[in-house]
Motif scaffolding. Structure first.
Motif, PDB file in Angstrom:
ATOM      1  N   ARG A  41       0.861  -1.192   0.000  1.00  0.00           N
ATOM      2  CA  ARG A  41       0.000   0.000   0.000  1.00  0.00           C
ATOM      3  C   ARG A  41       0.888   1.229   0.000  1.00  0.00           C
ATOM      4  NH1 ARG A  41       0.870   2.103   4.872  1.00  0.00           N
ATOM      5  NH2 ARG A  41       1.239   0.718   6.667  1.00  0.00           N
ATOM      6  N   PRO A  42       0.335   2.416  -0.300  1.00  0.00           N
ATOM      7  CA  PRO A  42       1.144   3.633  -0.244  1.00  0.00           C
ATOM      8  C   PRO A  42       1.630   3.894   1.185  1.00  0.00           C
ATOM      9  CG  PRO A  42      -0.865   4.026  -1.484  1.00  0.00           C
ATOM     10  CD  PRO A  42      -1.020   2.686  -0.838  1.00  0.00           C
ATOM     11  N   PRO A  43       2.923   4.082   1.398  1.00  0.00           N
ATOM     12  CA  PRO A  43       3.434   4.325   2.753  1.00  0.00           C
ATOM     13  C   PRO A  43       3.011   5.689   3.286  1.00  0.00           C
ATOM     14  CG  PRO A  43       5.178   4.598   1.146  1.00  0.00           C
ATOM     15  CD  PRO A  43       4.000   4.052   0.407  1.00  0.00           C
ATOM     16  N   MET A  44       2.836   5.762   4.598  1.00  0.00           N
ATOM     17  CA  MET A  44       2.490   7.023   5.248  1.00  0.00           C
ATOM     18  C   MET A  44       3.750   7.842   5.467  1.00  0.00           C
ATOM     19  SD  MET A  44      -0.384   5.807   8.038  1.00  0.00           S
ATOM     20  CE  MET A  44       0.790   4.734   8.900  1.00  0.00           C
ATOM     21  N   GLU A  45       3.553   9.112   5.761  1.00  0.00           N
ATOM     22  CA  GLU A  45       4.701  10.006   5.979  1.00  0.00           C
ATOM     23  C   GLU A  45       5.569   9.519   7.128  1.00  0.00           C
ATOM     24  OE1 GLU A  45       4.070  14.539   4.944  1.00  0.00           O
ATOM     25  OE2 GLU A  45       2.351  13.773   6.069  1.00  0.00           O
ATOM     26  N   THR A  46       4.965   9.071   8.212  1.00  0.00           N
ATOM     27  CA  THR A  46       5.744   8.602   9.355  1.00  0.00           C
ATOM     28  C   THR A  46       6.605   7.411   8.972  1.00  0.00           C
ATOM     29  OG1 THR A  46       3.793   7.313  10.035  1.00  0.00           O
ATOM     30  CG2 THR A  46       4.128   9.461  11.101  1.00  0.00           C
ATOM     31  N   GLU A  47       6.080   6.544   8.133  1.00  0.00           N
ATOM     32  CA  GLU A  47       6.830   5.370   7.693  1.00  0.00           C
ATOM     33  C   GLU A  47       7.980   5.772   6.771  1.00  0.00           C
ATOM     34  OE1 GLU A  47       3.140   2.148   7.795  1.00  0.00           O
ATOM     35  OE2 GLU A  47       3.417   3.453   6.050  1.00  0.00           O
ATOM     36  N   LEU A  48       7.732   6.747   5.907  1.00  0.00           N
ATOM     37  CA  LEU A  48       8.793   7.222   5.020  1.00  0.00           C
ATOM     38  C   LEU A  48       9.897   7.899   5.814  1.00  0.00           C
ATOM     39  CD1 LEU A  48       6.576   8.602   2.125  1.00  0.00           C
ATOM     40  CD2 LEU A  48       8.273   6.786   1.919  1.00  0.00           C
ATOM     41  N   ALA A  49       9.511   8.717   6.801  1.00  0.00           N
ATOM     42  CA  ALA A  49      10.502   9.397   7.627  1.00  0.00           C
ATOM     43  C   ALA A  49      11.373   8.377   8.364  1.00  0.00           C
ATOM     44  CB  ALA A  49       9.805  10.327   8.618  1.00  0.00           C
ATOM     45  N   LYS A  50      10.752   7.352   8.949  1.00  0.00           N
ATOM     46  CA  LYS A  50      11.498   6.329   9.677  1.00  0.00           C
ATOM     47  C   LYS A  50      12.435   5.579   8.746  1.00  0.00           C
ATOM     48  CE  LYS A  50      10.854   2.328  12.725  1.00  0.00           C
ATOM     49  NZ  LYS A  50       9.845   1.455  13.403  1.00  0.00           N
ATOM     50  N   HIS A  51      11.956   5.261   7.544  1.00  0.00           N
ATOM     51  CA  HIS A  51      12.776   4.529   6.577  1.00  0.00           C
ATOM     52  C   HIS A  51      14.010   5.339   6.181  1.00  0.00           C
ATOM     53  CE1 HIS A  51      13.330   1.421   3.487  1.00  0.00           C
ATOM     54  NE2 HIS A  51      13.721   2.393   2.690  1.00  0.00           N
ATOM     55  N   LEU A  52      13.836   6.653   6.098  1.00  0.00           N
ATOM     56  CA  LEU A  52      14.940   7.538   5.714  1.00  0.00           C
ATOM     57  C   LEU A  52      15.778   7.978   6.908  1.00  0.00           C
ATOM     58  CD1 LEU A  52      12.949   9.730   3.166  1.00  0.00           C
ATOM     59  CD2 LEU A  52      14.827   8.174   2.600  1.00  0.00           C
ATOM     60  N   LYS A  53      15.422   7.453   8.117  1.00  0.00           N
ATOM     61  CA  LYS A  53      16.133   7.794   9.354  1.00  0.00           C
ATOM     62  C   LYS A  53      16.058   9.296   9.645  1.00  0.00           C
ATOM     63  CE  LYS A  53      19.373   3.884   9.260  1.00  0.00           C
ATOM     64  NZ  LYS A  53      18.647   3.124   8.217  1.00  0.00           N
ATOM     65  N   LEU A  54      14.862   9.840   9.443  1.00  0.00           N
ATOM     66  CA  LEU A  54      14.610  11.246   9.716  1.00  0.00           C
ATOM     67  C   LEU A  54      13.444  11.366  10.678  1.00  0.00           C
ATOM     68  CD1 LEU A  54      14.705  12.685   6.064  1.00  0.00           C
ATOM     69  CD2 LEU A  54      16.497  12.931   7.792  1.00  0.00           C
ATOM     70  N   SER A  55      13.415  12.463  11.422  1.00  0.00           N
ATOM     71  CA  SER A  55      12.215  12.755  12.205  1.00  0.00           C
ATOM     72  C   SER A  55      11.121  13.197  11.242  1.00  0.00           C
ATOM     73  CB  SER A  55      12.492  13.865  13.220  1.00  0.00           C
ATOM     74  OG  SER A  55      12.702  15.102  12.542  1.00  0.00           O
ATOM     75  N   LEU A  56       9.882  13.135  11.671  1.00  0.00           N
ATOM     76  CA  LEU A  56       8.781  13.549  10.806  1.00  0.00           C
ATOM     77  C   LEU A  56       8.927  15.009  10.412  1.00  0.00           C
ATOM     78  CD1 LEU A  56       6.110  12.964   9.396  1.00  0.00           C
ATOM     79  CD2 LEU A  56       4.932  13.511  11.550  1.00  0.00           C
ATOM     80  N   ILE A  57       9.348  15.842  11.344  1.00  0.00           N
ATOM     81  CA  ILE A  57       9.517  17.275  11.050  1.00  0.00           C
ATOM     82  C   ILE A  57      10.601  17.483  10.004  1.00  0.00           C
ATOM     83  CG2 ILE A  57      10.265  19.491  12.005  1.00  0.00           C
ATOM     84  CD1 ILE A  57       8.918  18.753  14.610  1.00  0.00           C
ATOM     85  N   ASP A  58      11.736  16.778  10.161  1.00  0.00           N
ATOM     86  CA  ASP A  58      12.826  16.913   9.186  1.00  0.00           C
ATOM     87  C   ASP A  58      12.399  16.413   7.804  1.00  0.00           C
ATOM     88  OD1 ASP A  58      14.512  18.024  11.036  1.00  0.00           O
ATOM     89  OD2 ASP A  58      15.537  16.142  11.518  1.00  0.00           O
ATOM     90  N   TYR A  59      11.628  15.337   7.794  1.00  0.00           N
ATOM     91  CA  TYR A  59      11.152  14.809   6.511  1.00  0.00           C
ATOM     92  C   TYR A  59      10.236  15.812   5.832  1.00  0.00           C
ATOM     93  CZ  TYR A  59       8.417  12.045   3.220  1.00  0.00           C
ATOM     94  OH  TYR A  59       7.771  11.591   2.087  1.00  0.00           O
ATOM     95  N   GLN A  60       9.320  16.406   6.585  1.00  0.00           N
ATOM     96  CA  GLN A  60       8.399  17.384   6.009  1.00  0.00           C
ATOM     97  C   GLN A  60       9.137  18.649   5.551  1.00  0.00           C
ATOM     98  OE1 GLN A  60       5.485  17.790   9.157  1.00  0.00           O
ATOM     99  NE2 GLN A  60       4.241  16.106   8.360  1.00  0.00           N
TER     100      GLN A  60
END
Length: 244
Positions: A110-129
Motif C-alpha cells: 500500500r502507499p506508505p504514510m509520511e511517518t513510515e517514510l521518515a522512519k525509513h529515511l532515518k529522519l524525524s517527521l519534522i525533518d522529513y516534512q
C-alpha cells in the motif's frame, strides 16, 4: 492584423498576445520555487511567441493561439532547463524519497504514510516534512530523464511508441505514458489525489488549495512534492516490471 500586402502584421500579433505570455508565465511561476523570477519567464515566453509568429502559417491546421501556447511554454521550459532552476541536490533528495516510497510500497502492499517514510529515511517527521518543503517545484519529468547518464536505457523508454518522432515528449504522449500517469494518480492516497486534481485540473494556487483542504500553504507544498515523488516512483516501477 494584416498589412496592405496581405501579410500578417507581426507587431500587432505580438502586442495582442503579450497578455497571454504573462498569464502563462504566472501560471508556471505558481508551480516553481521562489528563486524563479516571473520576468525571466515572460522574456522567454515573448521569444517563444515571436518564434510562433515567424513559423505559423494560415494552413498550419491549428488556431494560432493554440500553436503559440505550445511555443511559449516550450521557450519558458527551455529557459528553466538552461538556468538549472531546481538544484541538483534537491533532485537527489527527491530521488531518495522516490526510492523509499518504492521499497515501502513493495513491502507494505500500500502507499506508505509520511511517518513510515521518515522512519525509513532515518529522519524525524519534522525533518522529513521540511525536506519536502525545500523541494517545491519538484516535477514529474525532467530534461535529464530523457538523457540519463547512469544507464543506457531510461525507464521512460518503456512508455515510448515504436516509431520515434525525434521529440521524446511527443513519443511519450502517443505511447502508454498517459495511461500510466492516470493509473498512478488513481493510486495516490485520497488527500494527495484531491490536491493534484485541484492543482492541475482546477488550476487553484497553493493558498486556495490550502483553504479547501484546511491546511497551510506550506503544507500543500509538502504534500505536492510527496505526491509527485509517488507518481515518479509508480511510473518507474510500472516501467521496469513490464506493466507499461
Amino acid at each position: 492584423m494584416y498589412t496592405a500586402s496581405g501579410k500578417s502584421d507581426k507587431n500587432s500579433i505580438l502586442t495582442e498576445h503579450a497578455p497571454l505570455v504573462k498569464r502563462l508565465a504566472y501560471q508556471l511561476k505558481a508551480r516553481l520555487p521562489p528563486s524563479v523570477e516571473v520576468d525571466d519567464l515572460v522574456q522567454a515566453g515573448m521569444i517563444g511567441l515571436l518564434d510562433a509568429v515567424n513559423r505559423y502559417e494560415d494552413n498550419h491546421g491549428a488556431q494560432f493561439e493554440t500553436y503559440a501556447i505550445q511555443r511559449i511554454r516550450g521557450a519558458m521550459l527551455d529557459e528553466l532547463r538552461s538556468s538549472d532552476w531546481l538544484p541538483r541536490g534537491v533532485r537527489q533528495n527527491m530521488r531518495k524519497i522516490e526510492n523509499a516510497i518504492n521499497e515501502l510500497q513493495q513491502k507494505l502492499g500500500r502507499p506508505p504514510m509520511e511517518t513510515e517514510l521518515a522512519k525509513h529515511l532515518k529522519l524525524s517527521l519534522i525533518d522529513y516534512q521540511e525536506l519536502l518543503g525545500e523541494s517545491g517545484g519538484h516535477q514529474l519529468l525532467y530534461y535529464e530523464d530523457f538523457h540519463d547518464a547512469d544507464t543506457k536505457e531510461h525507464f521512460l523508454d518503456h512508455f515510448c511508441t515504436d516509431e520515434r518522432s525525434g521529440d521524446p515528449l511527443q513519443d511519450l504522449l502517443h505511447g502508454d505514458f498517459r495511461d500510466a500517469v492516470v493509473h498512478a494518480i488513481n493510486s495516490l492516497p485520497e488527500r494527495e489525489k484531491l490536491l493534484m486534481g485541484l492543482y492541475y485540473e482546477q488550476e487553484l494556487n497553493l493558498k486556495e488549495i490550502g483553504a479547501v483542504m484546511g491546511v497551510s500553504e506550506s503544507r500543500v507544498s509538502q504534500l505536492h512534492s510527496q505526491a509527485v515523488a509517488r507518481l515518479r516512483a509508480s511510473l518507474r516501477e510500472r516501467a521496469w516490471t513490464g506493466l507499461a
